[in-house]
Design an enzyme around this catalytic site. Structure first.
Site, PDB file in Angstrom:
ATOM      1  CB  THR A   1      48.939  46.966  42.103  1.00  0.00           C
ATOM      2  OG1 THR A   1      48.657  46.367  40.850  1.00  0.00           O
ATOM      3  CG2 THR A   1      49.742  48.228  41.872  1.00  0.00           C
TER       4      THR A   1
ATOM      5  CB  THR B   1      42.078  46.362  41.096  1.00  0.00           C
ATOM      6  OG1 THR B   1      43.052  46.444  40.050  1.00  0.00           O
ATOM      7  CG2 THR B   1      42.472  47.263  42.242  1.00  0.00           C
TER       8      THR B   1
ATOM      9  CB  THR C   1      31.422  45.591  37.851  1.00  0.00           C
ATOM     10  OG1 THR C   1      31.970  44.849  36.790  1.00  0.00           O
ATOM     11  CG2 THR C   1      31.031  46.960  37.346  1.00  0.00           C
TER      12      THR C   1
ATOM     13  CD  GLN D   1      25.675  42.276  24.918  1.00  0.00           C
ATOM     14  OE1 GLN D   1      25.803  43.334  24.310  1.00  0.00           O
ATOM     15  NE2 GLN D   1      25.519  41.113  24.306  1.00  0.00           N
TER      16      GLN D   1
ATOM     17  CG  ASP E   1      48.514  39.868  38.447  1.00  0.00           C
ATOM     18  OD1 ASP E   1      49.209  40.773  37.971  1.00  0.00           O
ATOM     19  OD2 ASP E   1      47.277  39.773  38.234  1.00  0.00           O
TER      20      ASP E   1
HETATM   21  N1  ASP Z   1      47.180  42.904  37.953  1.00  0.00           N
HETATM   22  C1  ASP Z   1      46.985  43.426  39.277  1.00  0.00           C
HETATM   23  C2  ASP Z   1      46.170  42.426  40.073  1.00  0.00           C
HETATM   24  O1  ASP Z   1      44.982  42.354  39.903  1.00  0.00           O
HETATM   25  C3  ASP Z   1      46.308  44.731  39.234  1.00  0.00           C
HETATM   26  C4  ASP Z   1      46.045  45.352  40.570  1.00  0.00           C
HETATM   27  O2  ASP Z   1      46.440  44.878  41.611  1.00  0.00           O
HETATM   28  O3  ASP Z   1      45.422  46.406  40.596  1.00  0.00           O
HETATM   29  O4  ASP Z   1      46.733  41.693  40.865  1.00  0.00           O
END
Ligand code: ASP
Length: 339
Positions: A15, A92, A163, A273, A60
């Site tokens: 992102t 992320t 995490t 879990q 991504d």
């Molecule tokens: N879908 C994106 C990724 O993981 C989300 C992000 O960057 O926060 O590339």
């Protein structure tokens, strides 16, 4: 400022550098570098010098793979002598997997590697990217911690302890079983007291390749035949997500299936879990039964770290018994041994 530190920024996608399009945000080549070049704060006197290397294609992070981790590690190994620290810009979604994997692949890290990204692209109003990237650069230069870290929402974490906890909040990451390393408030607080000197040694890296691994989340009413079928596939390792301190239902057929698989050399790792705390298969009879059939304790490792560690260990030329031993050994600060 004399003797500025030099930081290498490996931009993989995510992102942070995306641009709005008719179909939602998409990564666009050149866009992040251009946005940064128009932000004077990145060129402040107290900031280090930096060089951005954009990967091709930008992805991504849902598309990250062991092959990409190997490529990233090799890229950083090649640049290792020329820079004082490394920043990886990454989505992320799988950031904790990549942080864990890189912590294992880098076998002799003596410089900081900080992975960061954002929930809103850098070019957008209210973006968290500016603070994440500015602080990552500043910390890599002035508060180096020589391990693979994640910086997010004003906190520096040991990468293989994190995490992703929040899908759309700025506090995307937590480190449930290990303290935060640094906190960026009015001052940068060295919470773990770990300020370190960087050393210009050679970086040795290990090999990582895709392995045949599965995860099974236990739930009441699980049919043992589902597990049996899963274990019949050409599987090398299974991560069992169990209840509480590592307990499972006392279904004799389920336990027998696990026993047979373990005897065939399939590694079965017990992860809880629960987000916090450690697996202890001696706590209850329902956990003890798992250790009796050959299940290995995942202790307080995150599921992301166990997956990355399995990919890494299975990529080395090691006997199953050695891998079992190493799974419960602290290799890069990824687990705490029970007192
Ligand atoms: N879908 C994106 C990724 O993981 C989300 C992000 O960057 O926060 O590339």
């Amino acid at each position: 400022m004399a003797n500025k530190k030099r930081i290498y920024i490996a931009y993989t996608g995510g992102t942070i550098g995306m641009k709005p399009s008719q179909n939602g945000f998409v990564p666009v080549a050149g866009y992040l570098s251009e946005t940064i070049s128009n932000m004077p704060e990145f060129y402040h006197d107290d900031m280090p010098e930096f060089e951005i290397h954009e990967y091709e294609p930008l992805i991504d992070s849902a598309d990250i793979s062991p092959q990409a981790w190997q490529g990233l590690a090799e890229d950083i190994q090649q640049k290792y002598q020329d820079f004082d620290g490394f920043i990886i810009l990454h989505g992320t979604d799988t950031m904790s997997y990549s942080a864990s994997a890189l912590s294992f692949i880098f076998e002799s890290l003596s410089k900081p590697v900080i992975i960061t990204g954002s929930q809103i692209p850098l070019s957008q109003l209210r973006s968290d990217a500016r603070a994440n990237l500015l602080n990552s650069l500043y910390i890599a230069a002035h508060y180096p911690i020589n391990e693979v870290c994640i910086f997010f929402n004003n906190q520096l974490f040991r990468g293989n302890r994190t995490t992703k906890q929040h899908a759309d909040g700025f506090s995307a990451f937590v480190s449930p079983n290990y303290p935060i390393l640094l906190e960026a408030g009015i001052e940068i607080k060295n919470v773990a007291g770990k300020k370190q000197k960087t050393v210009n040694t050679r970086l040795t890296i290990g090999k990582i390749e895709k392995q045949s691994i599965a995860i099974l989340h236990l739930f009441p009413g699980l049919d043992w035949q589902v597990l049996d079928n899963l274990l019949k596939s050409p599987l090398q390792a299974l991560v069992l997500l169990t209840y509480g301190v590592g307990n499972a239902q006392q279904d004799p057929q389920l336990l027998n299936t696990l026993k047979e698989a373990s005897e065939r050399g399939i590694l079965i790792v017990n992860c809880s879990q629960c987000l916090k705390g450690s697996v202890n298969m001696e706590g209850y009879a329902t956990g003890h039964a798992l250790s009796e059939v050959g299940v290995i304790s995942g202790l307080d490792m995150t599921t992301e770290t166990v997956i990355a560690k399995l990919h890494y260990l299975l990529s080395q030329d090691l006997a199953v018994n050695v891998i079992k031993e190493l799974l419960t050994t602290d290799l890069r600060g990824e687990l705490s041994k029970p007192a």
